[in-house]
Structures are given as C-alpha cells and as structure tokens.
Design a protein around this motif. Sequence first.
Motif, PDB file in Angstrom:
ATOM      1  N   GLY A   1      -1.104  -8.968  28.109  1.00 40.46           N
ATOM      2  CA  GLY A   1      -0.060  -9.973  28.113  1.00 40.46           C
ATOM      3  C   GLY A   1       0.239 -10.431  26.699  1.00 40.46           C
ATOM      4  O   GLY A   1      -0.566 -10.254  25.789  1.00 40.46           O
ATOM      5  N   ALA A   2       1.400 -11.020  26.518  1.00 44.36           N
ATOM      6  CA  ALA A   2       1.800 -11.591  25.227  1.00 44.36           C
ATOM      7  C   ALA A   2       1.774 -13.106  25.367  1.00 44.36           C
ATOM      8  O   ALA A   2       2.555 -13.682  26.124  1.00 44.36           O
ATOM      9  CB  ALA A   2       3.195 -11.120  24.835  1.00 44.36           C
TER      10      ALA A   2
ATOM     11  N   ALA B   1       8.581  -3.910  26.916  1.00 41.61           N
ATOM     12  CA  ALA B   1       8.589  -2.477  27.232  1.00 41.61           C
ATOM     13  C   ALA B   1       8.601  -1.615  25.974  1.00 41.61           C
ATOM     14  O   ALA B   1       8.058  -0.500  25.977  1.00 41.61           O
ATOM     15  CB  ALA B   1       9.797  -2.158  28.110  1.00 41.61           C
ATOM     16  N   ARG B   2       9.194  -2.104  24.887  1.00 39.02           N
ATOM     17  CA  ARG B   2       9.278  -1.314  23.649  1.00 39.02           C
ATOM     18  C   ARG B   2       7.915  -1.026  23.042  1.00 39.02           C
ATOM     19  O   ARG B   2       7.756  -0.083  22.261  1.00 39.02           O
ATOM     20  CB  ARG B   2      10.128  -2.055  22.618  1.00 39.02           C
ATOM     21  N   VAL B   3       6.903  -1.830  23.403  1.00 36.74           N
ATOM     22  CA  VAL B   3       5.603  -1.734  22.750  1.00 36.74           C
ATOM     23  C   VAL B   3       4.914  -0.408  23.035  1.00 36.74           C
ATOM     24  O   VAL B   3       4.341   0.217  22.138  1.00 36.74           O
ATOM     25  CB  VAL B   3       4.705  -2.923  23.170  1.00 36.74           C
ATOM     26  N   ALA B   4       4.951   0.043  24.277  1.00 42.05           N
ATOM     27  CA  ALA B   4       4.253   1.288  24.630  1.00 42.05           C
ATOM     28  C   ALA B   4       4.764   2.456  23.809  1.00 42.05           C
ATOM     29  O   ALA B   4       3.977   3.254  23.275  1.00 42.05           O
ATOM     30  CB  ALA B   4       4.414   1.564  26.123  1.00 42.05           C
ATOM     31  N   SER B   5       6.078   2.549  23.660  1.00 35.65           N
ATOM     32  CA  SER B   5       6.662   3.636  22.873  1.00 35.65           C
ATOM     33  C   SER B   5       6.313   3.497  21.405  1.00 35.65           C
ATOM     34  O   SER B   5       5.981   4.472  20.732  1.00 35.65           O
ATOM     35  CB  SER B   5       8.180   3.647  23.061  1.00 35.65           C
ATOM     36  N   ALA B   6       6.372   2.267  20.882  1.00 31.33           N
ATOM     37  CA  ALA B   6       6.072   2.048  19.466  1.00 31.33           C
ATOM     38  C   ALA B   6       4.629   2.420  19.149  1.00 31.33           C
ATOM     39  O   ALA B   6       4.343   2.980  18.090  1.00 31.33           O
ATOM     40  CB  ALA B   6       6.339   0.596  19.101  1.00 31.33           C
ATOM     41  N   ARG B   7       3.724   2.128  20.053  1.00 29.41           N
ATOM     42  CA  ARG B   7       2.314   2.449  19.820  1.00 29.41           C
ATOM     43  C   ARG B   7       2.067   3.953  19.824  1.00 29.41           C
ATOM     44  O   ARG B   7       1.262   4.462  19.041  1.00 29.41           O
ATOM     45  CB  ARG B   7       1.437   1.798  20.897  1.00 29.41           C
ATOM     46  N   THR B   8       2.735   4.666  20.718  1.00 31.14           N
ATOM     47  CA  THR B   8       2.419   6.086  20.890  1.00 31.14           C
ATOM     48  C   THR B   8       3.269   7.004  20.022  1.00 31.14           C
ATOM     49  O   THR B   8       2.751   7.949  19.406  1.00 31.14           O
ATOM     50  CB  THR B   8       2.574   6.486  22.366  1.00 31.14           C
TER      51      THR B   8
ATOM     52  N   VAL C   1       2.424  -3.335  11.525  1.00 32.35           N
ATOM     53  CA  VAL C   1       1.250  -3.830  12.229  1.00 32.35           C
ATOM     54  C   VAL C   1       1.501  -5.254  12.707  1.00 32.35           C
ATOM     55  O   VAL C   1       1.981  -6.098  11.941  1.00 32.35           O
ATOM     56  CB  VAL C   1       0.026  -3.777  11.290  1.00 32.35           C
ATOM     57  N   SER C   2       1.179  -5.516  13.975  1.00 35.53           N
ATOM     58  CA  SER C   2       1.388  -6.858  14.518  1.00 35.53           C
ATOM     59  C   SER C   2       0.445  -7.105  15.688  1.00 35.53           C
ATOM     60  O   SER C   2      -0.193  -6.175  16.198  1.00 35.53           O
ATOM     61  CB  SER C   2       2.842  -7.029  14.981  1.00 35.53           C
ATOM     62  N   SER C   3       0.390  -8.356  16.120  1.00 36.13           N
ATOM     63  CA  SER C   3      -0.581  -8.748  17.137  1.00 36.13           C
ATOM     64  C   SER C   3      -0.320  -8.118  18.501  1.00 36.13           C
ATOM     65  O   SER C   3      -1.265  -7.867  19.252  1.00 36.13           O
ATOM     66  CB  SER C   3      -0.588 -10.275  17.290  1.00 36.13           C
ATOM     67  N   ILE C   4       0.928  -7.895  18.850  1.00 35.95           N
ATOM     68  CA  ILE C   4       1.252  -7.362  20.171  1.00 35.95           C
ATOM     69  C   ILE C   4       1.421  -5.846  20.129  1.00 35.95           C
ATOM     70  O   ILE C   4       0.805  -5.121  20.909  1.00 35.95           O
ATOM     71  CB  ILE C   4       2.536  -8.022  20.730  1.00 35.95           C
ATOM     72  N   THR C   5       2.229  -5.337  19.224  1.00 39.11           N
ATOM     73  CA  THR C   5       2.425  -3.888  19.132  1.00 39.11           C
ATOM     74  C   THR C   5       1.191  -3.198  18.569  1.00 39.11           C
ATOM     75  O   THR C   5       0.925  -2.036  18.853  1.00 39.11           O
ATOM     76  CB  THR C   5       3.651  -3.570  18.253  1.00 39.11           C
ATOM     77  N   LEU C   6       0.413  -3.891  17.774  1.00 41.13           N
ATOM     78  CA  LEU C   6      -0.765  -3.356  17.075  1.00 41.13           C
ATOM     79  C   LEU C   6      -0.312  -2.438  15.946  1.00 41.13           C
ATOM     80  O   LEU C   6       0.144  -2.927  14.941  1.00 41.13           O
ATOM     81  CB  LEU C   6      -1.729  -2.676  18.050  1.00 41.13           C
ATOM     82  N   ALA C   7      -0.397  -1.123  16.091  1.00 34.46           N
ATOM     83  CA  ALA C   7      -0.040  -0.223  14.991  1.00 34.46           C
ATOM     84  C   ALA C   7       1.104   0.689  15.413  1.00 34.46           C
ATOM     85  O   ALA C   7       0.927   1.557  16.269  1.00 34.46           O
ATOM     86  CB  ALA C   7      -1.246   0.612  14.562  1.00 34.46           C
ATOM     87  N   ALA C   8       2.273   0.487  14.819  1.00 35.44           N
ATOM     88  CA  ALA C   8       3.423   1.360  15.064  1.00 35.44           C
ATOM     89  C   ALA C   8       3.686   2.173  13.807  1.00 35.44           C
ATOM     90  O   ALA C   8       4.027   1.610  12.751  1.00 35.44           O
ATOM     91  CB  ALA C   8       4.654   0.540  15.434  1.00 35.44           C
ATOM     92  N   LYS C   9       3.515   3.476  13.902  1.00 37.34           N
ATOM     93  CA  LYS C   9       3.787   4.313  12.738  1.00 37.34           C
ATOM     94  C   LYS C   9       5.299   4.445  12.541  1.00 37.34           C
ATOM     95  O   LYS C   9       6.060   4.640  13.494  1.00 37.34           O
ATOM     96  CB  LYS C   9       3.186   5.710  12.912  1.00 37.34           C
ATOM     97  N   VAL C  10       5.736   4.335  11.289  1.00 32.65           N
ATOM     98  CA  VAL C  10       7.136   4.580  10.959  1.00 32.65           C
ATOM     99  C   VAL C  10       7.312   6.093  10.828  1.00 32.65           C
ATOM    100  O   VAL C  10       6.816   6.698   9.883  1.00 32.65           O
ATOM    101  CB  VAL C  10       7.526   3.872   9.650  1.00 32.65           C
TER     102      VAL C  10
END
Length: 283
Positions: free
Chosen positions: A89-90, A117-124, A247-256
């Motif tokens: 949860g956020a 919903a954007r978080v799952a894609s950003a993480r992977t 890097v952020s608290s909810i998305t964690l690590a999103a590679k550019v």
Amino acid sequence: MSSRVVVTLAGDVLDPTRPVLHADDLGAVRGDGVFETLLVRGGKACRVDAHLARLRRSAAAVDLAEPDVDAWTRAIGIAATAWGAAEEGAMRLYLSRGREDGDGGETALLTVSAVPARVASARTTGVSALTLARGYSVDVAGAAPWTLLGAKTLSYAVNMAALRHAQRAGFDDVIFRSAEGYVLEGPRSTVVAVTDRVMTTPPVEHGVLPGTTVDALYDVAGSAGFTCRRAPLRVADLVLADSVWMVSSITLAAKVHTLGDTVYGETALDATVRELVDTAISR
C-alpha cells in the motif's frame, strides 16, 4: 485489506467514503502544508523513522508546530494494520496549517491506498525520462529559503505539470536540471547514476529533497562493494553513465531505459541495484 484506509493522528479509523477535510483547509486551497509517502509491505510501514525525521524538517521549514513523533508512530502502526498484509500500500502522512479561520489548529491525517498501477511496470521494465529546466539556480535554496526547496510540501502543481508535459512528448517521467545545467531530481524521485560500482546522487545543497530511499540504499550499498557519492552531476554525466535510476519510497528503483535520445542497455549490475533498494527499504 481495505480499498482505502483513513486514520486521524489520534488513531481513530474513519469511514474512507466520508469527507475528512473542510473546504477551507489551507492544505487544499493553498498547498500550505507538508506530507510524506511510505510504502506499506507485509502490514508494516517501511522506513518510519526516516520519514518522520523528514516530516519534522519539512514542518519546521513552513513554520508548522513540531510534529508529535510518538503520536505519528502510533497512528502509522494503526493505519498499516488496518490496511493489512495482503498487498503493498501507499501511505500518505498529511499535515496542513488547518482551516483558514484558524479554528481547530493543524490538520493531521494518514491515508493508505493501493500502489499506483504504473509502479509495477516502472519496477520491472523501467521508465523513459525527459530532462526539463526547473528554472532555479542550485544556490537558490540557500539564498531564498522561502522557496522551500528541500522540503516536502503539498505544493506539487509544478511537478505534476512537468510530468504531464513529458507524457505529452511521449515520456514517462522527468529529471529536472538547474539553470546551470546540473541534474536535480525527479518530480517524485531521487536520481542516482551508476558507473562501474560507483553510485552518485546530487547533493542536497543543490536544493533537492533529501531522499529517504537513497539514504537507505547507501546504507547497504557500501557493504556490497559500491562507492556511494553525493556530488554534482551534469546531464552529460547521465548520458555517459552505465545506468540511471529514479529511486523513491513507493516505486523503489525504476531504471531509466531512455533519457531523451539516449537508450541504455541492460548491465550486469541492474539486478543488484534493484535488490539493494528492495533490501534497504525493508530493513
């Protein structure tokens, strides 16, 4: 798990379908307040102490009363338990100056909702990003502290406008740059460049928000063989880096994976960076 949780600072769990803010709350009408966002995982909020420390600094910057850390800690536990352990949860901590007439004092609330919903894609799969001018010099935070750079305030209209601009141009996210061309931060994230086994993030002296997730990452990355630096970065440094992360608290690590015209390939350290951030946030 509830679809949304709302808790007062006193620990009362409210009906999430009922309004909780007065129409003249200064947080809503002027953005006059501060907030924090925490990841809830396994029925517990992550990095509580770090987020409450930043909440205290932000509150001081906007001349709010010092937050009652014990009360916030209790309320966070109640909200996380009410959300449950079934899924992430956020959690948002909301602290505003209160009503326009001043009656009732400050407004303090906690909410928990589903991770976007954007978080799952950003993480992977990562994100594409566009660099945009923020319109400030790197020394403006010291020269003009009333700009509140480095405080996590409710005034996010500029950040959201930047994201919409990038999305109209076909990008997912934004990396702000200063008037001098230094890399600053994302609208909702901290930027980290990785080259070989060196991690670099912009210094807070440049007016960026102190990143709780980057702090956590740096706490564990050193023992994993990385050199962790807080140093000025130019956009050219990002282009030449092996990888760039938001890097952020909810998305964690999103590679550019794409920065403007630059496309980054996979590196041998990508999985390690993701694992380190995930480990750091859960400690």
